[in-house]
Motif scaffolding. Structure first.
Motif, mmCIF file in Angstrom:
data_model
loop_
_atom_site.group_PDB
_atom_site.id
_atom_site.type_symbol
_atom_site.label_atom_id
_atom_site.label_comp_id
_atom_site.label_asym_id
_atom_site.label_seq_id
_atom_site.Cartn_x
_atom_site.Cartn_y
_atom_site.Cartn_z
ATOM 1 N N GLY A 43 0.814 -1.215 0.000
ATOM 2 C CA GLY A 43 0.000 0.000 0.000
ATOM 3 C C GLY A 43 0.845 1.262 0.000
ATOM 4 N N GLN A 44 1.940 1.260 0.767
ATOM 5 C CA GLN A 44 2.818 2.427 0.808
ATOM 6 C C GLN A 44 3.476 2.676 -0.547
ATOM 7 O OE1 GLN A 44 3.523 4.729 3.634
ATOM 8 N NE2 GLN A 44 1.477 3.827 3.824
ATOM 9 N N GLN A 45 3.907 1.603 -1.213
ATOM 10 C CA GLN A 45 4.518 1.774 -2.535
ATOM 11 C C GLN A 45 3.491 2.263 -3.550
ATOM 12 O OE1 GLN A 45 7.470 -0.594 -4.237
ATOM 13 N NE2 GLN A 45 8.290 -1.420 -2.339
ATOM 14 N N VAL A 46 2.273 1.717 -3.466
ATOM 15 C CA VAL A 46 1.197 2.180 -4.347
ATOM 16 C C VAL A 46 0.952 3.668 -4.134
ATOM 17 C CG1 VAL A 46 -1.289 2.032 -4.807
ATOM 18 C CG2 VAL A 46 0.062 -0.074 -4.546
ATOM 19 N N ARG A 47 0.879 4.092 -2.881
ATOM 20 C CA ARG A 47 0.583 5.486 -2.554
ATOM 21 C C ARG A 47 1.697 6.438 -3.007
ATOM 22 N NH1 ARG A 47 -3.699 6.131 0.857
ATOM 23 N NH2 ARG A 47 -4.666 4.194 1.609
ATOM 24 N N ARG A 48 2.952 6.027 -2.843
ATOM 25 C CA ARG A 48 4.058 6.878 -3.298
ATOM 26 C C ARG A 48 4.057 6.993 -4.821
ATOM 27 N NH1 ARG A 48 6.841 4.687 1.402
ATOM 28 N NH2 ARG A 48 7.527 2.832 0.250
ATOM 29 N N LEU A 49 3.785 5.870 -5.481
ATOM 30 C CA LEU A 49 3.756 5.887 -6.945
ATOM 31 C C LEU A 49 2.577 6.723 -7.455
ATOM 32 C CD1 LEU A 49 5.126 4.889 -9.489
ATOM 33 C CD2 LEU A 49 3.800 2.777 -9.348
ATOM 34 N N ALA A 50 1.442 6.629 -6.777
ATOM 35 C CA ALA A 50 0.277 7.436 -7.159
ATOM 36 C C ALA A 50 0.610 8.930 -7.043
ATOM 37 C CB ALA A 50 -0.921 7.082 -6.295
ATOM 38 N N SER A 51 1.309 9.305 -5.975
ATOM 39 C CA SER A 51 1.720 10.708 -5.807
ATOM 40 C C SER A 51 2.630 11.149 -6.946
ATOM 41 C CB SER A 51 2.445 10.893 -4.470
ATOM 42 O OG SER A 51 1.569 10.734 -3.375
ATOM 43 N N ALA A 52 3.531 10.268 -7.359
ATOM 44 C CA ALA A 52 4.438 10.589 -8.460
ATOM 45 C C ALA A 52 3.673 10.796 -9.764
ATOM 46 C CB ALA A 52 5.478 9.480 -8.619
ATOM 47 N N LEU A 53 2.641 9.979 -9.995
ATOM 48 C CA LEU A 53 1.835 10.129 -11.209
ATOM 49 C C LEU A 53 1.017 11.421 -11.160
ATOM 50 C CD1 LEU A 53 0.568 6.451 -11.731
ATOM 51 C CD2 LEU A 53 2.314 7.663 -13.060
ATOM 52 N N ILE A 54 0.453 11.715 -10.010
ATOM 53 C CA ILE A 54 -0.333 12.944 -9.861
ATOM 54 C C ILE A 54 0.544 14.164 -10.117
ATOM 55 C CG2 ILE A 54 -1.587 14.370 -8.182
ATOM 56 C CD1 ILE A 54 -2.580 11.674 -6.953
#
Length: 553
Positions: A43-54
């Motif tokens: 979940g943490q990796q998903v969330r960091r990657l989502a922030s990078a995409l945003i």
């Protein structure tokens, strides 16, 4: 079950993050060592990657491609694309330049995740300049000095996305491009609701739980792996492991000892040939015929295959020979065939639980799947698992749906009095001989495939007096001389022909030397034969008069 009661994959991620944060979710082997990710870490990796995409400021609902073999980062990227409010476009890891260019251009992708690939430089040369390149952390990326906009470490340096966004069930989740067996691939638009409906049905029907384990190695760009394995993991919270490479496949399989194992006919046959190479069929048959001894032998074989813990064995993509299924049944591996399409999120029919008397069928319709046989014999289905449309192709979308909302599958079939379905051919694959008679090749191919010396077969015969079959021999056949092979194939041909109507009787078998693979374009990435290309490749040989029942090209 209706879609309004379903949860999206993101909601399931939030659920498992909270309820079992320390449970292992993803297991990725690197240099022979498994690296485990808990639900919280995932979940943490998903969330960091989502922030990078945003942070890239793409328009909402932008298309982002994933080009990689299966790995933990594939799942993480898939969820991050959802969390960032975008739409994923998977591309087969074996795709050539032409396919990669077509998919990226047709879908207007803004970015692409590049991961584990065998032909990294050539494949990445097909990526247009304007498409942002985001890298997974694998040696092929670094070794080839691949030009990237962002490396994985940079993407993971972002602060975790703090929210729990939930997309609408009617929103588009992904565009799955078909394998293009008859032309350019079509972009199948699947929503969060249709994907969730299918994935939840797999979990409910198979009884998957948090205690299950699966090995993800079939292409995630294909709908079966995407829903039956990845999708099921979202909805049951089970553990998913990956394969490091082809050489480590057996070791990885044994280390994981999955409870759920899916494969395709070609691989099931190769596993069987591997067993028979170590123990001759006659000796194995003898041992399996002796009470008590048979159970010990069967268990040992399952352990050698890495399947001693498996309780669900699946096969799809193409028909598996009934003889092969019965062989596996003798060693305690009950393979259930299933049927589905990209357009149905892989949901359709299934033979689970296994029934020996139904071998040769594709099973019964899942709950929530309305299935009927049209007047021309076509299998048609309706339900909340169906695709929304073909991307940018309204005419093809209109063609594939009936006025009352059923999907025209293109498969011909029949249903018995218990609801079990058998496929009798493909509407488009049925050909007409010179006698003006129609022949369905698939059932004939299934009969020929009962001979373990045959690995691949294509029955053809448009405008011929009688059909013929192109045959690729299995690796095991190299152990035998031509006389033995010819004798075996002649018996199979005679047995097959006795079961056919006169207009469908095969004139002979043409043995071709070149194996059909995705690399030479004669198989799709999901290992289906490309009939029109095979017929073109061997046009002269097919048209030549048959001089003997078995001909070697």
């Amino acid at each position: 079950m209706t879609t309004q009661h379903l949860k999206t994959p993101l909601e399931m991620l939030y659920h498992w993050e909270t309820t079992q944060p320390d449970a292992i979710y993803l297991r990725q082997p690197v240099d022979g060592v498994f690296h485990d990710y808990s639900w919280y870490e995932t979940g943490q990796q998903v969330r960091r990657l989502a922030s990078a995409l945003i942070a890239q400021n793409f328009d909402p609902g932008s298309h982002i491609a994933i080009l990689s073999k299966n790995c933990a980062e594939w799942f993480i990227a898939d969820l991050a694309i959802m969390m960032a409010g975008h739409i994923s476009v998977p591309i087969y890891a074996t795709a050539g330049q032409e396919t990669i260019q077509y998919v990226l251009n047709h879908s207007n992708c803004q970015a692409i995740f590049i991961g584990k690939l065998d032909d990294t430089i050539n494949q990445c040369d097909a990526i247009p300049e304007h498409v942002k390149r985001l890298g997974f952390p694998y040696p092929n990326i670094e070794k080839n000095n691949l030009k990237l906009d962002y490396h994985w470490a940079e993407l993971q340096a972002q602060p975790p996305h703090p929210g729990n966004p939930v997309p609408a069930l009617t929103d588009t989740m992904t565009i799955i491009y078909t394998s293009g067996s008859t032309g350019n691939p079509k972009g199948v638009v699947n929503t969060f609701g249709s994907y969730a409906f299918a994935s939840q049905q797999f979990v409910d029907t198979m009884g998957f739980t948090t205690q299950d384990r699966a090995l993800s190695y079939l292409p995630l760009a294909h709908i079966t792996e995407r829903t039956v394995v990845e999708g099921s993991s979202f909805y049951c919270g089970c553990e998913i492991a990956f394969v490091e490479n082809l050489d480590t496949f057996v070791d990885n399989l044994k280390a994981v000892s999955p409870t759920l194992f899916l494969s395709v006919p070609r691989l099931w046959t190769r596993f069987q040939m591997g067993v028979l190479a170590k123990m001759p069929p006659k000796k194995l048959n003898t041992l399996l015929s002796i009470p008590l001894i048979n159970k010990i032998v069967a268990k040992k074989i399952r352990q050698q295959l890495g399947l001693d813990s498996a309780r669900v064995f699946g096969s799809g993509s193409a028909p598996l020979s009934p003889a092969t299924i019965r062989w596996y049944q003798r060693i305690g591996v009950n393979i259930t065939e299933a049927w589905g399409m990209s357009e149905t999120n892989a949901l359709g029919t299934n033979c689970h639980p296994f029934r020996a008397d139904k071998i040769g069928s594709i099973g019964k319709a899942y709950p929530g799947v309305e299935l009927r046989i049209a007047s021309d014999g076509e299998i048609q289905v309706r339900g909340e698992f169906l695709m929304k449309e073909y991307y940018l192709e309204p005419d093809k979308t209109a063609e594939v749906f009936t006025d009352d909302g059923f999907l025209k599958t293109g498969d011909k079939g029949e249903i018995d009095n218990e609801g079990y379905v058998k496929i009798t051919g493909r509407l488009k694959e049925i050909f007409k001989t010179a006698k003006g008679k129609y022949v369905a090749p698939v059932p004939i191919e299934a009969k020929l495939m009962e001979n373990p010396l045959i690995e691949q077969v294509c029955v053809t015969g448009t405008n011929l007096k009688q059909p013929i079959a192109l045959v690729v021999l299995a690796e095991d056949a190299k152990q035998h001389d031509h006389e033995h092979i010819n004798s075996s194939l002649e018996r199979t041909l005679e047995k097959t022909n006795r079961s056919l109507e006169s207009h469908a009787v095969l004139d002979g078998l043409l043995i071709v030397q070149e194996a059909w693979t995705p690399d030479n374009g004669l198989l799709t990435p999901t290992l289906k034969i490309r009939r029109h290309l095979l017929e073109g490749r061997y046009h002269e040989e097919i048209a030549r008069p048959i001089s003997s029942a078995i001909s070697w090209l």
